[in-house]
Design a protein around this motif. Sequence first.
Motif, short mmCIF file in Angstrom:
data_model
loop_
_atom_site.label_atom_id
_atom_site.label_comp_id
_atom_site.label_asym_id
_atom_site.label_seq_id
_atom_site.Cartn_x
_atom_site.Cartn_y
_atom_site.Cartn_z
N LEU A 1 -6.83 -0.58 -5.68
CA LEU A 1 -5.82 -0.30 -4.65
C LEU A 1 -5.02 0.96 -4.98
N ARG A 2 -4.75 1.15 -6.24
CA ARG A 2 -3.96 2.31 -6.68
C ARG A 2 -4.77 3.61 -6.57
N THR A 3 -6.04 3.56 -6.97
CA THR A 3 -6.84 4.78 -7.00
C THR A 3 -7.56 5.08 -5.68
N PRO B 1 -6.59 1.70 0.92
CA PRO B 1 -7.25 1.64 2.24
C PRO B 1 -6.72 2.74 3.15
N ARG B 2 -7.61 3.26 3.97
CA ARG B 2 -7.23 4.32 4.89
C ARG B 2 -6.97 3.78 6.29
N GLY B 3 -7.14 2.49 6.46
CA GLY B 3 -6.87 1.89 7.76
C GLY B 3 -8.08 1.81 8.67
N ALA C 1 -6.89 -5.43 5.11
CA ALA C 1 -6.03 -4.45 4.44
C ALA C 1 -6.33 -3.02 4.91
N GLY C 2 -7.49 -2.82 5.54
CA GLY C 2 -7.80 -1.50 6.06
C GLY C 2 -9.06 -0.85 5.52
N TYR C 3 -9.81 -1.56 4.68
CA TYR C 3 -11.07 -1.01 4.19
C TYR C 3 -12.16 -1.25 5.24
N THR C 4 -13.14 -0.36 5.29
CA THR C 4 -14.28 -0.55 6.18
C THR C 4 -15.15 -1.67 5.61
N PHE C 5 -16.11 -2.13 6.42
CA PHE C 5 -17.03 -3.16 5.95
C PHE C 5 -17.76 -2.70 4.69
N GLU C 6 -18.23 -1.46 4.71
CA GLU C 6 -18.98 -0.93 3.57
C GLU C 6 -18.10 -0.81 2.33
N PRO D 1 0.81 -1.21 0.00
CA PRO D 1 0.00 0.00 0.00
C PRO D 1 0.85 1.26 0.00
N ALA D 2 0.29 2.32 -0.57
CA ALA D 2 0.99 3.61 -0.55
C ALA D 2 1.05 4.09 0.89
#
Length: 111
Positions: A102-104, A107-109, A67-72, A25-26
């Motif tokens: 993933l690039r655009t 995940p924000r955590g 990876a850090g994405y929310t459920f939604e 991840p970036a």
Amino acid sequence: MSTRILAAVAALATFVSGASLSAVPASADHHARAQPMQITVKCARYISRAVIWDRAMPIFLDDLRAAGYTFEEADAIGSRVCRDEAGVGNAAVLRDTMLNILRTSPPRGGR
């Protein structure tokens, strides 16, 4: 129809296709080493090649959440990837679509 026959029909009707990818991840802090993530892209596919009932499998959604994405966000990404007609029977398209997401939209955590 008996439960056993229904289970056999359901098993025959469901096909699972997928791809596995690893990505780094970036990171906002370029000095910190980003940890690679493993996302298994798995979609439930059914008898028809048309995308009608296709959906993300739990392992795909769980990996997105890890990876850090929310459920939604994970649910929306899973739907986007699995309902893309170009990805039916084409693991490379599934992989490329997920890498593009993933690039655009990294995940924000958040969980």
